[in-house]
Design an enzyme around this catalytic site. Structure first.
Site, PDB file in Angstrom:
ATOM      1  NE  ARG A  91       2.356  15.605  25.468  1.00  0.00           N
ATOM      2  CZ  ARG A  91       3.223  15.006  26.136  1.00  0.00           C
ATOM      3  NH1 ARG A  91       3.538  13.987  26.050  1.00  0.00           N
ATOM      4  NH2 ARG A  91       4.704  16.079  25.314  1.00  0.00           N
ATOM      5  CB  SER A 155       2.552  24.740  19.302  1.00  0.00           C
ATOM      6  OG  SER A 155       3.212  23.871  19.855  1.00  0.00           O
ATOM      7  CG  ASP A 209       4.506  22.830  18.068  1.00  0.00           C
ATOM      8  OD1 ASP A 209       5.544  24.174  17.759  1.00  0.00           O
ATOM      9  OD2 ASP A 209       3.860  23.089  17.596  1.00  0.00           O
TER      10      ASP A 209
HETATM   11  C1  BGC Z   1       1.957  27.646  14.820  1.00  0.00           C
HETATM   12  C2  BGC Z   1       3.047  27.811  14.879  1.00  0.00           C
HETATM   13  C3  BGC Z   1       3.313  26.019  15.825  1.00  0.00           C
HETATM   14  C4  BGC Z   1       2.317  25.406  14.322  1.00  0.00           C
HETATM   15  C5  BGC Z   1       2.670  23.576  15.061  1.00  0.00           C
HETATM   16  C6  BGC Z   1       1.122  27.291  13.908  1.00  0.00           C
HETATM   17  O1  BGC Z   1      -0.138  27.047  13.385  1.00  0.00           O
HETATM   18  O2  BGC Z   1       1.777  28.799  14.189  1.00  0.00           O
HETATM   19  O3  BGC Z   1       3.533  27.864  16.253  1.00  0.00           O
HETATM   20  O4  BGC Z   1       4.769  25.727  15.027  1.00  0.00           O
HETATM   21  O5  BGC Z   1       1.040  25.045  14.058  1.00  0.00           O
HETATM   22  O6  BGC Z   1       2.327  22.979  15.780  1.00  0.00           O
END
Ligand code: BGC
Length: 471
Positions: A91, A155, A209
């Site tokens: 997004r 994320s 995130d």
């Molecule tokens: C990532 C994290 C993220 C989580 C939720 C994981 O696969 O390594 O950085 O916060 O997913 O999205």
């Protein structure tokens, strides 16, 4: 009446009979309180490893500093652009934050698809695609000439050396674009913006995130000092004492740590509780050997665990008349949303059969009883081990503060947590049992990633202005 009772009796008998047969295959997925406590203790040890100066380089739970040093205080103000990459959707958002008595946050956003060939193509293609989407969004909002400050919710695990620098440690979930791991993703984004030569942006912050979620909830509720994502992926962050974060200079105050807890177990410390099904899911994944805890408890993988169990039970003749269909061989057919539907209490067996039929699986009534049990066992285990992780976190915060009792709020986001009919309840119950000295309130975050990135960007801009004045 008697007929109805007989029917109910018949079904209970039938159900018990079916379940007894498969119990020995599901047994190793049902954890005792003692096992869960043990998982929590192991988790705590891995957290300490991630924070320690000498142990952090080899630690699996990375405990990454985020350079977010405080929760919002309400004085954040301005218009910001935010990107959200790495969840269910990509997004682009415009976030307008207003401070003062009538503080408010207004958001406009557009969702864009990221085709699988872009997720798994070259880094340049991925970032060009992202910039193409930003360009479309700016056109749509009529804001191409504004040079807005931008917060990038990315994320994935990133080694940060400041708020606006993050070296990608490794891709997770469904991403695998080349030439990004080991690179600063903020630079990759800036380079792609330059290549486009259409607009300028000021990239101020890169945000996980979990951190965006924590900040969004903290904006409303200042006791929120933990963020949790239980969605496609799984992870948490929390405010840790600076003196305990030996990987960053300084001992004063606190800093938010992105735990990257999905990698828990990558050193083998969960091998005794992982099953052959977990191993099969891992072997079939894009990142074999990595994110082992995440593969036991996040939305992207639960359906795959279920599928592996169903294949095994079919081979043993307990399901689908012993016939492994092409459908069952298809990776990814069991999306989390089907798991949620199948496990819904309101659903009669006939409806479970209808869902399986939709997936191309021709089931009998007995089959549907077994499938429902398998789904329930897998999601229950996920919620429990996720709860063990969270219990370790809140109990550490309590100890950090030398308290006998801690009241704390956790900001939560993620499709698994929000949409699954039982996950959140079992998760919360596990946290309560494993961390009895903590009173934890769970606050659902609305649009955490976008809003949180904008709040962090606002704080970043203010910090920059202060520093400029001092020099
Ligand atoms: C990532 C994290 C993220 C989580 C939720 C994981 O696969 O390594 O950085 O916060 O997913 O999205």
């Amino acid at each position: 009446m008697i007929a109805a009772q007989l029917l109910a009796y018949y079904f209970t008998e039938l159900k018990d009979d079916q379940l007894k047969k498969i119990d020995k295959y599901l047994y190793s997925m049902r954890f005792s309180d003692e096992t869960l406590r043990d998982v929590m203790n192991r988790f705590r040890r891995e957290m300490e490893n991630g924070l320690g100066r000498d142990t952090s380089t080899t630690a699996t739970v990375k405990m990454l500093p985020t350079f977010v040093r405080s929760i919002p205080d309400g004085s954040e103000n301005g218009d910001f652009l935010a990107l959200d990459l790495g969840g269910t959707n990509f997004r682009v958002l415009l976030v307008k934050i207003r401070s003062g008595k009538r503080r408010s946050v207004e958001m406009h956003n557009k969702i864009y698809a990221i085709p699988i060939e872009v997720m798994q193509g070259t880094g340049e293609e991925l970032f060009d695609h992202i910039v193409h989407c930003i360009s479309d969004f700016l056109d749509y909002m009529g804001m191409k000439s504004a040079r807005l400050p931008l917060g990038f919710t990315f994320s994935f695990p990133c080694h940060q050396t400041s708020l606006d620098a993050g070296i990608l440690v490794t891709w997770t979930k469904g991403f695998k674009a080349t030439d990004c791991e080991g690179e600063d993703v903020v630079e990759l984004l800036r380079d792609a913006i330059k290549r486009k030569e259409e607009f300028e942006l000021d990239v101020v912050a890169i945000v996980n995130d979990t951190v965006g979620t924590m900040m969004t909830c903290a904006y409303e509720e200042p006791t929120c000092e933990v963020g949790l994502i239980a969605g496609t992926g799984s992870n948490a962050c929390y405010m840790e004492e600076m003196k305990n974060i030996e990987t960053v200079d300084g001992n004063e105050g606190r800093m938010c740590v992105n735990m990257e807890w999905g990698a828990f177990g990558d050193n083998g410390c969960l091998d005794d509780i992982r099953t052959q099904y977990d191993q099969a899911v891992d072997e079939n994944s894009l990142n074999e050997g990595k994110q082992r805890y995440e593969k036991m408890c996040s939305g992207m993988y639960l359906g795959e665990i279920v599928r592996q169990i169903l294949i095994d039970l079919t081979k043993r003749g307990f399901l689908f008349r012993g016939q492994i269909s092409e459908t069952l061989k298809t990776t990814g057919i069991f999306e989390t949303k089907f798991l949620s539907q199948i496990e819904s209490d309101r659903l009669a067996l006939l409806q479970v059969r209808a869902i399986l039929q939709q997936l191309g699986l021709d089931s009998t009534c007995d089959d549907s009883i077994i499938v429902k049990e398998v789904c329930g066992t897998v999601s229950r285990r996920a919620a429990q081990i996720c709860g063990a992780g969270m219990a370790a976190v809140v109990d550490k915060i309590r100890e950090n503060r030398g308290l006998d009792h801690l009241d704390i709020t956790v900001g939560v986001d993620g499709t698994l947590y929000k949409l699954h009919p039982h996950f959140s309840r079992i998760f919360q119950q596990s946290v309560k049992e494993l961390a009895p000295k903590c009173d934890v309130t769970f606050l659902l975050s609305e649009d955490g990633s976008g809003k949180g990135a904008a709040l962090i960007t606002a704080v970043g801009c203010r910090q920059r202005e202060l520093e400029a004045q001092q020099h």
